[in-house]
Structures are given as C-alpha cells and as structure tokens.
Motif scaffolding. Sequence first.
Motif, PDB file in Angstrom:
ATOM      1  N   ALA A   1      49.932  65.170 -14.874  1.00  0.00           N
ATOM      2  CA  ALA A   1      50.862  64.772 -15.052  1.00  0.00           C
ATOM      3  C   ALA A   1      51.140  63.431 -13.526  1.00  0.00           C
ATOM      4  CB  ALA A   1      52.101  64.884 -14.959  1.00  0.00           C
ATOM      5  N   LYS A   2      51.512  62.304 -13.837  1.00  0.00           N
ATOM      6  CA  LYS A   2      51.437  61.250 -12.787  1.00  0.00           C
ATOM      7  C   LYS A   2      53.709  60.970 -13.192  1.00  0.00           C
ATOM      8  CE  LYS A   2      47.181  59.215 -12.857  1.00  0.00           C
ATOM      9  NZ  LYS A   2      46.437  58.472 -13.309  1.00  0.00           N
ATOM     10  N   PHE A   3      54.728  60.226 -11.873  1.00  0.00           N
ATOM     11  CA  PHE A   3      55.500  59.990 -12.046  1.00  0.00           C
ATOM     12  C   PHE A   3      55.132  58.755 -10.958  1.00  0.00           C
ATOM     13  CE2 PHE A   3      55.173  64.801 -13.777  1.00  0.00           C
ATOM     14  CZ  PHE A   3      56.372  64.354 -14.613  1.00  0.00           C
ATOM     15  N   PHE A   4      56.075  57.842 -11.241  1.00  0.00           N
ATOM     16  CA  PHE A   4      56.450  56.891 -10.515  1.00  0.00           C
ATOM     17  C   PHE A   4      58.156  56.959 -10.431  1.00  0.00           C
ATOM     18  CE2 PHE A   4      57.275  52.835  -9.001  1.00  0.00           C
ATOM     19  CZ  PHE A   4      56.496  52.542  -7.438  1.00  0.00           C
ATOM     20  N   LEU A   5      59.021  57.362  -9.083  1.00  0.00           N
ATOM     21  CA  LEU A   5      59.878  57.182  -9.192  1.00  0.00           C
ATOM     22  C   LEU A   5      60.696  55.946  -8.312  1.00  0.00           C
ATOM     23  CD1 LEU A   5      60.282  59.790  -9.967  1.00  0.00           C
ATOM     24  CD2 LEU A   5      61.419  60.651  -8.176  1.00  0.00           C
ATOM     25  N   ASP A   6      62.026  55.021  -8.711  1.00  0.00           N
ATOM     26  CA  ASP A   6      62.549  53.863  -7.721  1.00  0.00           C
ATOM     27  C   ASP A   6      63.335  53.915  -7.753  1.00  0.00           C
ATOM     28  OD1 ASP A   6      62.474  51.442  -6.686  1.00  0.00           O
ATOM     29  OD2 ASP A   6      61.148  50.693  -8.417  1.00  0.00           O
TER      30      ASP A   6
END
Length: 214
Positions: free
Chosen positions: A139-144
């Motif tokens: 699982a991959k997440f990208f926070l901004d």
Amino acid sequence: MIITIDGPAGSGKSTTARKLAARLGVPYLDTGAMYRVVTLAALDAGVDLHDEAALTAIAARDDYELDLGPTHIRVTLRGHDVTEEIRSMRVNDHTRYIAASPGVRRILIQRQRAIAARLGSVVTEGRDQGTAAFPDADAKFFLDAALEKRAERRLHEMLADGEEVSPAQVLANLDERDRTDSERAVAPLLVPPDAVRIDTTHLSIGEVLDVILA
Ligand code: DC
C-alpha cells in the motif's frame, strides 16, 4: 507487509507513519533520519558536500545505526546518540547535497530494503519509498499540504526541540527544500502512480490515519 508514505517536509508523514505503525503493531522506518545522519557525518568529517566519492564512502560506513523502536527511532553516530542533533537547522540546511548524491541514495535504498527484509512488515516514510525503494509495496500513500501549513507545523516542532528559529527562516528552508527535492536530477520527489494522495492541510493526524486505515 510494506506500507510506504511519501511526501514533502511538514506534510505530516512522520507522525502519521509512527501512529499507523503503532496501530498495526509493526515497526516504522524514518528514511529521512538516514539522510540526516549521513549529512551530520559528512559535516563532522569536513568533506566537500559535492564530492560524490567522499559522500558515498561515508554512507557506506557502518559507524551509524538506527534503532527502530515501536514508536520511536534512535540514531547513533560513532556510538553517540545524535537523535536530536540530526534535526538541527545546521543539518536541515545541508541535507539537500546528501539527498542529491546517487551513490548515497543507492546505498541507503539497499539498507532500507535489507531492514524491511529483516523486519518482514514495516511502515516506511520518505521521498522515494513508493517509487525507488519499494515499487512493489502493498500500500502506498502520498501526503501533501499547503507550504504555509507545513512551515507552521515544522516551526512548532523545532521550537519544541529548543531550536532558535524564526517563522521566516523555516518557511524559506522548506521552500528551498521543496524546490531541490522536486527538481534534482537524481530521484526527485514524485507521486507514485499507484499511491493514494491525501491533502492534509485541513486534516488532523487522526483524520489522516482514518483515511489510511479505511
Ligand atoms: O523527511 P526529512 O525532512 O527528515 O528528510 C531529510 C532530507 O532527506 C530531506 O532533504 C529529504 C531527504 N530524503 C530523501 O531524499 N529521500 C528519502 N527517502 C528521505 C529523505
């Protein structure tokens, strides 16, 4: 199970990764700490921060260590605890040279994979975890978040750590790091195509965690 969380400084990824790991009962890996301790080692050694061979040799040494606890990371360099020192403005101001070194990145990615293989399951956070280090993560997440919001969060952290910094300094440093992280030729900060993107500008850590767990 490998879970990656990438994003720029102040996006909330460290706290989120730590809490997610605690919730899942798996260790978390703060890969920024690896770039930071190599930066500190290079500054201590007084090497030219553009000297690719010297930086790669420092990254390849085994005189720095990460102790991955369930909710903390402790970093040592030549036997000294540098957990706090690697968060100083002096280190902040120089990590970009180390992060731009292909040799350092190659070695640190190898070490990140070895740590993950040893641990079995890990929540790992950084800039390239879902792209270069673990392209096959579960699982991959990208926070901004908006720059001003990220600067505000970083300022609070640094003041709590006793650093003497002004809001303007922190904003300028983040702005500069965003630029160098995104524009560098080697491993620029990219959103993994298969990542879930989360804008944390108006979310609490608890809310970010809920999105991830869902
Ligand atoms: O997340 P942080 O602020 O602790 O990161 C420190 C530095 O290391 C920052 O310049 C970005 C860089 N970094 C990187 O290039 N790749 C990673 N996987 C983690 C951090």
